[in-house]
Design a protein around this motif. Structure first.
Motif, PDB file in Angstrom:
ATOM      1  N   LEU A  61       0.825  -1.204   0.000  1.00 26.59           N
ATOM      2  CA  LEU A  61       0.000   0.000   0.000  1.00 26.59           C
ATOM      3  C   LEU A  61       0.862   1.257   0.000  1.00 26.59           C
ATOM      4  N   HIS A  62       1.932   1.233   0.801  1.00 23.03           N
ATOM      5  CA  HIS A  62       2.837   2.381   0.862  1.00 23.03           C
ATOM      6  C   HIS A  62       3.493   2.626  -0.495  1.00 23.03           C
ATOM      7  N   ALA A  63       3.954   1.559  -1.135  1.00 21.14           N
ATOM      8  CA  ALA A  63       4.601   1.700  -2.441  1.00 21.14           C
ATOM      9  C   ALA A  63       3.609   2.181  -3.501  1.00 21.14           C
ATOM     10  N   ASP A  64       2.395   1.639  -3.484  1.00 25.00           N
ATOM     11  CA  ASP A  64       1.389   2.065  -4.461  1.00 25.00           C
ATOM     12  C   ASP A  64       1.013   3.533  -4.262  1.00 25.00           C
ATOM     13  N   THR A  65       0.927   3.945  -3.009  1.00 23.83           N
ATOM     14  CA  THR A  65       0.586   5.340  -2.740  1.00 23.83           C
ATOM     15  C   THR A  65       1.703   6.277  -3.181  1.00 23.83           C
ATOM     16  N   LEU A  66       2.945   5.899  -2.910  1.00 25.74           N
ATOM     17  CA  LEU A  66       4.078   6.715  -3.370  1.00 25.74           C
ATOM     18  C   LEU A  66       4.117   6.804  -4.885  1.00 25.74           C
ATOM     19  N   SER A  67       3.841   5.678  -5.547  1.00 24.62           N
ATOM     20  CA  SER A  67       3.832   5.673  -7.009  1.00 24.62           C
ATOM     21  C   SER A  67       2.735   6.584  -7.543  1.00 24.62           C
ATOM     22  N   SER A  68       1.554   6.523  -6.934  1.00 25.99           N
ATOM     23  CA  SER A  68       0.463   7.392  -7.360  1.00 25.99           C
ATOM     24  C   SER A  68       0.789   8.859  -7.125  1.00 25.99           C
ATOM     25  N   MET A  69       1.444   9.136  -5.989  1.00 28.83           N
ATOM     26  CA  MET A  69       1.826  10.513  -5.690  1.00 28.83           C
ATOM     27  C   MET A  69       2.846  11.037  -6.693  1.00 28.83           C
TER      28      MET A  69
ATOM     29  N   GLY B  56     -15.550   1.863  -6.036  1.00 30.96           N
ATOM     30  CA  GLY B  56     -14.611   1.745  -4.930  1.00 30.96           C
ATOM     31  C   GLY B  56     -13.498   2.777  -5.010  1.00 30.96           C
ATOM     32  N   GLU B  57     -12.465   2.563  -4.214  1.00 34.00           N
ATOM     33  CA  GLU B  57     -11.354   3.497  -4.117  1.00 34.00           C
ATOM     34  C   GLU B  57     -10.157   2.978  -4.900  1.00 34.00           C
ATOM     35  N   SER B  58      -9.619   3.822  -5.751  1.00 30.33           N
ATOM     36  CA  SER B  58      -8.470   3.455  -6.567  1.00 30.33           C
ATOM     37  C   SER B  58      -7.257   4.245  -6.101  1.00 30.33           C
ATOM     38  N   VAL B  59      -6.270   3.536  -5.560  1.00 30.23           N
ATOM     39  CA  VAL B  59      -5.050   4.195  -5.105  1.00 30.23           C
ATOM     40  C   VAL B  59      -4.289   4.774  -6.287  1.00 30.23           C
ATOM     41  N   ALA B  60      -4.370   4.112  -7.435  1.00 30.89           N
ATOM     42  CA  ALA B  60      -3.657   4.593  -8.618  1.00 30.89           C
ATOM     43  C   ALA B  60      -4.176   5.956  -9.071  1.00 30.89           C
ATOM     44  N   GLU B  61      -5.457   6.216  -8.889  1.00 33.26           N
ATOM     45  CA  GLU B  61      -6.048   7.475  -9.311  1.00 33.26           C
ATOM     46  C   GLU B  61      -5.909   8.556  -8.248  1.00 33.26           C
ATOM     47  N   ARG B  62      -6.050   8.198  -6.963  1.00 33.84           N
ATOM     48  CA  ARG B  62      -5.971   9.175  -5.877  1.00 33.84           C
ATOM     49  C   ARG B  62      -5.085   8.614  -4.763  1.00 33.84           C
ATOM     50  N   PHE B  63      -3.935   9.237  -4.539  1.00 30.28           N
ATOM     51  CA  PHE B  63      -2.996   8.723  -3.554  1.00 30.28           C
ATOM     52  C   PHE B  63      -3.552   8.803  -2.129  1.00 30.28           C
ATOM     53  N   THR B  64      -4.492   9.710  -1.876  1.00 29.99           N
ATOM     54  CA  THR B  64      -5.057   9.808  -0.529  1.00 29.99           C
ATOM     55  C   THR B  64      -5.830   8.553  -0.145  1.00 29.99           C
ATOM     56  N   HIS B  65      -6.323   7.796  -1.141  1.00 29.75           N
ATOM     57  CA  HIS B  65      -7.005   6.545  -0.830  1.00 29.75           C
ATOM     58  C   HIS B  65      -6.047   5.547  -0.186  1.00 29.75           C
TER      59      HIS B  65
ATOM     60  N   MET C 281      -3.531   6.331   1.810  1.00 33.75           N
ATOM     61  CA  MET C 281      -3.410   6.732   3.211  1.00 33.75           C
ATOM     62  C   MET C 281      -4.640   6.294   4.007  1.00 33.75           C
ATOM     63  N   THR C 282      -5.816   6.456   3.408  1.00 33.82           N
ATOM     64  CA  THR C 282      -7.052   6.073   4.094  1.00 33.82           C
ATOM     65  C   THR C 282      -7.078   4.580   4.387  1.00 33.82           C
ATOM     66  N   GLN C 283      -6.642   3.774   3.431  1.00 37.24           N
ATOM     67  CA  GLN C 283      -6.642   2.324   3.654  1.00 37.24           C
ATOM     68  C   GLN C 283      -5.639   1.917   4.718  1.00 37.24           C
ATOM     69  N   LEU C 284      -4.505   2.595   4.796  1.00 35.04           N
ATOM     70  CA  LEU C 284      -3.555   2.322   5.873  1.00 35.04           C
ATOM     71  C   LEU C 284      -4.166   2.666   7.226  1.00 35.04           C
ATOM     72  N   MET C 285      -4.903   3.773   7.284  1.00 39.45           N
ATOM     73  CA  MET C 285      -5.577   4.141   8.522  1.00 39.45           C
ATOM     74  C   MET C 285      -6.607   3.088   8.921  1.00 39.45           C
ATOM     75  N   GLU C 286      -7.350   2.577   7.946  1.00 38.48           N
ATOM     76  CA  GLU C 286      -8.376   1.580   8.250  1.00 38.48           C
ATOM     77  C   GLU C 286      -7.769   0.258   8.716  1.00 38.48           C
TER      78      GLU C 286
ATOM     79  N   ILE D 152       1.995   6.083   7.303  1.00 44.69           N
ATOM     80  CA  ILE D 152       1.164   7.276   7.120  1.00 44.69           C
ATOM     81  C   ILE D 152       1.984   8.538   7.375  1.00 44.69           C
ATOM     82  N   THR D 153       2.837   8.502   8.397  1.00 45.10           N
ATOM     83  CA  THR D 153       3.682   9.655   8.702  1.00 45.10           C
ATOM     84  C   THR D 153       4.611   9.965   7.537  1.00 45.10           C
ATOM     85  N   ASP D 154       5.203   8.943   6.958  1.00 45.63           N
ATOM     86  CA  ASP D 154       6.086   9.150   5.809  1.00 45.63           C
ATOM     87  C   ASP D 154       5.318   9.758   4.636  1.00 45.63           C
ATOM     88  N   LEU D 155       4.122   9.251   4.374  1.00 45.71           N
ATOM     89  CA  LEU D 155       3.329   9.767   3.256  1.00 45.71           C
ATOM     90  C   LEU D 155       2.892  11.207   3.502  1.00 45.71           C
ATOM     91  N   LEU D 156       2.504  11.524   4.736  1.00 46.97           N
ATOM     92  CA  LEU D 156       2.121  12.901   5.054  1.00 46.97           C
ATOM     93  C   LEU D 156       3.312  13.850   4.915  1.00 46.97           C
TER      94      LEU D 156
END
Length: 440
Positions: free
Chosen positions: A176-184, A281-290, A292-297, A320-324
């Motif tokens: 999830l962290h890698a996918d979010t960084l890639s999306s960002m 649903g939520e696509s991490v590839a389209e929105r990186f904030t998704h 972060m939300t999934q990590l929180m959940e 989450i801290t790293d992504l923020l």
């Protein structure tokens, strides 16, 4: 209807689970057609290949039938295992990860090879062998079917390993962290150029404005902003988006306003709707904030009484801290200009204080009685304060004060208070923290 627009249909197909399996099955079907079409003479083939020719290729039907039965059993067993894994994933982590697990490209490719091999063998079984055809080609087709089945067996081993690895907590969080960084990073690369700009306050609207309504209900994960800007330039107007990316909208709901002298045509409105990217649903590839939300959940799932795994929650908090922190250092645009420097599209961005509250408040709520979680949240605020600007630092300070208040309330024993006091100001930070809980 927009629902059956070719562009919308292709977007749905390309983002569905059936996309890669369909392409792989078509490729195998093409190979099957080449194996069944009356071929050219085999005189040019090497003698070693001719020696592999079967005496009676038509008698290989029993072998093909056995291979077909084995492949069907392999598919059934593979996806029985997948259903068991998905059930465990949803129970331990988050149900949002279930779709991502089964829709992963590597798993789609395995399914495509399975279906393609079954289709190839079926084609050989359905079309009978003709004695008039050179038997070497039919023999090679039978050998090819055997190789395909062996290939699927190796894929089955890979599939078991991949699925078993993908449900481990470290692999889930790291993925999830890698996918979010890639999306960002994709978003940052996408918004390079002078035409992408940021404006702190939204621009004022000038009359007349025309409302633009969405064609169907769903999540608007993203939009084709350059195409939308060209549409606005075509009518000499400015499009103001009245939603945040990732919002759920109802059919017919107004989602934007077109600042233009003349009302747009129906054709223009349909072209506008095709620029919207609506996914289920939520696509991490389209929105990186998704991501972060999934990590929180996952973190609050780990903190639930049924699982009670604060260690996993802290792992999520670190990511989450790293992504923020990376989000703080990134420049996001909220308006797009055309080639003449005129603003054509304006959209909304989620403020940092809202994102911080939305991600960390649930973790604080579920882990409020766990000292390690509270100290982890305080350490996260210290880390974020090092790179935050003055405006962002205010929100971080307010959240840190809230964490310290919770530590004071839930650290009644002297040993607990001494343990917390040693860690209140430990490490580098720019926060205004008390030297001990007794000084609050």
């Amino acid at each position: 209807m927009l629902l059956f627009h070719p562009v919308m249909l292709f977007k749905r197909f390309a983002s569905s689970i059936a996309y890669l399996p369909t392409l792989a099955a078509l490729f195998y079907a093409l190979i099957g057609l080449l194996a069944l079409i009356p071929p050219v003479s085999s005189n040019f083939l090497p003698a070693i290949i001719k020696e592999l020719s079967l005496e009676d290729p038509g008698g290989a039907q029993a072998l093909l039938a056995a291979l077909l039965g084995g492949m069907i059993s392999l598919v059934v067993f593979s996806f029985s295992m997948v259903m068991s894994v998905l059930s465990q994933t949803g129970a331990n982590f988050s149900h949002k990860l279930v779709f991502g697990l089964i829709s992963a490209r590597r798993h789609q490719l395995v399914l495509g090879h399975y279906l393609g091999t079954i289709l190839f063998i079926l084609m050989l079984l359905i079309v009978p062998y003709s004695p008039d055809v050179d038997r070497i080609w039919r023999s090679l087709a039978v050998y090819t079917a055997c190789v395909m089945v062996l290939h699927c067996l190796s894929l089955f081993v890979y599939f078991i390993h991949s699925v078993s690895q993908s449900i481990q907590i470290d692999a889930v969080i790291t993925g999830l962290h890698a996918d979010t960084l890639s999306s960002m990073k994709l978003r940052q690369d996408y918004e390079k150029g002078d035409q992408w700009q940021y404006q702190p306050s939204p621009p004022p609207l000038r009359a007349p404005c025309h409302e633009l309504h969405v064609g169907e209900a769903g999540y608007i994960q993203n939009t084709d902003l350059p195409a939308m800007a060209k549409l606005a330039e075509r009518v000499g107007g400015v499009i103001h988006l009245d939603f945040q990316f990732g919002d759920y909208v109802l059919k017919g709901q107004p989602i934007a306003r077109l600042e233009c002298d003349h009302a747009p045509s129906e054709e223009w409105r349909e072209s506008f709707l095709t620029t919207l990217i609506q996914l289920e649903g939520e696509s991490v590839a389209e929105r990186f904030t998704h991501g972060m939300t999934q990590l929180m959940e996952i973190a609050i799932k780990a903190l639930s009484p049924g699982i009670n795994d604060p260690g996993s929650a802290r792992l999520c908090l670190h990511r989450i801290t790293d992504l923020l922190s990376r989000h703080l250092n990134s420049n996001q645009a909220n308006r797009l200009q055309d080639s003449h420097g005129e603003v054509r599209v304006c959209w909304q961005l989620e403020p940092f204080d809202s994102l911080l509250h939305r991600l960390l408040t649930p973790i604080l709520h579920y882990g409020i009685e766990d000292q390690s979680i509270l100290l982890g949240l305080l350490k996260a605020m210290k880390s974020l304060s090092l790179t935050a600007g003055p405006h962002h630092l205010t929100a971080i300070q307010q959240f840190a004060d809230r964490v310290v208040e919770c530590l004071d309330r839930h650290s009644e024993h002297a040993l607990d208070r001494a343990f917390v006091n040693q860690r209140l100001n430990r490490g580098y930070h720019r926060l205004n923290l008390p030297r001990s809980l007794d000084e609050r």
